[in-house]
Design a protein around this motif. Structure first.
Motif: not given
Length: 325
Positions: A257-282
């Motif tokens: 259950e802890a692993a499943d909760a971490s996977a769900e949270a990590q997806k959102e962390y990843w989404r935000l990281s992609v947005l920030e990375s693309m902004k920096i690159a541009k």
């Protein structure tokens, strides 16, 4: 590495003896990302949820930045029980558990929604459980985005633009076959050498996800980033069966259950990281190119054909992935 192994083994022996007195079980979790990375943030979430669910009986000690060794080295430590849990790429894990190879096939996933339907459905769970045959039980998948090409001096808009270009790839036959099928010249190389190799023209470019493209500073020497998204190889959180089998059913449930909760949270962390990375690159002058992905997918069909020839037993698994809605 021998020193790391000795430290791990001695620590585990000490922890085992301490458990008898305190009944607290401490899990060593290894990963190779920085502490600012979505992977680390996801594992911190696991740490918090697990300690809360177990009322402090199950404790997590995190070792980031490859402190305990490379992904392959840590998987070997898991197999002998010296480390409890690790986050590794499915590409690395495929060297131990053949079923993970299907997740690295170019364009095996139609899009992000299809990818998570597969990973979080029966097919994904079946692959996680297959690792138990090799003492490497999968707990969950972490989002590692999609890999795309970036180059120094020439923009990649169609597969034809890759002709004659040396593209750094992981030392993995699937990656090598993919780049060669697209007309490029696949060049396996250590990741740590890549910045200088691009800068000096030893290679013309590489392929990776957006957060890695930026965190490695490769955007400083590569001014074209083509979002062809040729592969979407996930990360996997893996536990040693030597540890899993020592847990009670209730403890196993807490951990899952802890692993499943971490996977769900990590997806959102990843989404935000992609947005920030693309902004920096541009903002740094990188041209972001969105090509017609079907042109690249067509060129890589031979990679799937070769895979099915080499791994005939895994063809039904590929077909099941394609059939997922």
């Amino acid at each position: 590495m021998k020193l790391k192994l000795l430290v791990c083994i001695l620590s585990v022996v000490c922890l085992q003896s301490c458990r008898q007195e305190s009944e607290v079980k401490t899990f060593f979790i290894s990963h190779n990302a920085q502490q600012s990375h979505p992977v680390h943030q996801g594992i911190v979430k696991l740490q918090e949820v697990l300690e809360e669910k177990s009322n402090g009986k199950l404790v997590v000690k995190i070792f980031p930045d490859a402190q305990l060794g490379s992904e392959r080295e840590v998987l070997e430590l898991l197999q002998i029980g010296s480390v409890a849990i690790a986050k590794v790429s499915a590409a690395t894990l495929s060297n131990f558990v053949p079923e993970y190879n299907v997740l690295a096939i170019p364009y095996v996933f139609r899009d992000k929604a299809h990818k998570f339907s597969v990973l979080e459905g029966s097919v994904g769970k079946e692959i996680l459980e297959k690792g138990s045959d090799f003492w490497l039980r999968g707990l969950c998948y972490y989002d590692a985005g999609s890999r795309s090409f970036y180059t120094k001096t020439k923009a990649i808009r169609t597969p034809e633009d890759l002709k004659g270009l040396k593209i750094r790839v992981m030392n993995d036959q699937m990656s090598i076959n993919m780049v060669n099928a697209l007309g490029g010249s696949a060049t396996p190389m250590a990741y740590g050498e890549l910045y200088t190799a691009i800068q000096q023209g030893v290679v013309d470019g590489a392929e990776n996800n957006a957060p890695s493209f930026v965190s490695s500073n490769h955007y400083e020497v590569s001014k074209y980033y083509t979002l062809d998204e040729h592969s979407s190889i996930p990360d996997v959180l893996v536990i040693s069966t030597k540890w899993w089998d020592t847990l009670t059913e209730e403890e196993q449930q807490w951990l899952q259950e802890a692993a499943d909760a971490s996977a769900e949270a990590q997806k959102e962390y990843w989404r935000l990281s992609v947005l920030e990375s693309m902004k920096i690159a541009k903002e740094s002058g990188v041209e972001i190119i969105v090509p017609e992905k079907s042109l690249f997918a067509e060129k890589t069909e031979s990679v799937l054909e070769n895979f099915e020839t080499d791994y005939p037993d895994l063809s039904p698994l590929v077909n099941r992935i394609k059939a997922v809605k």
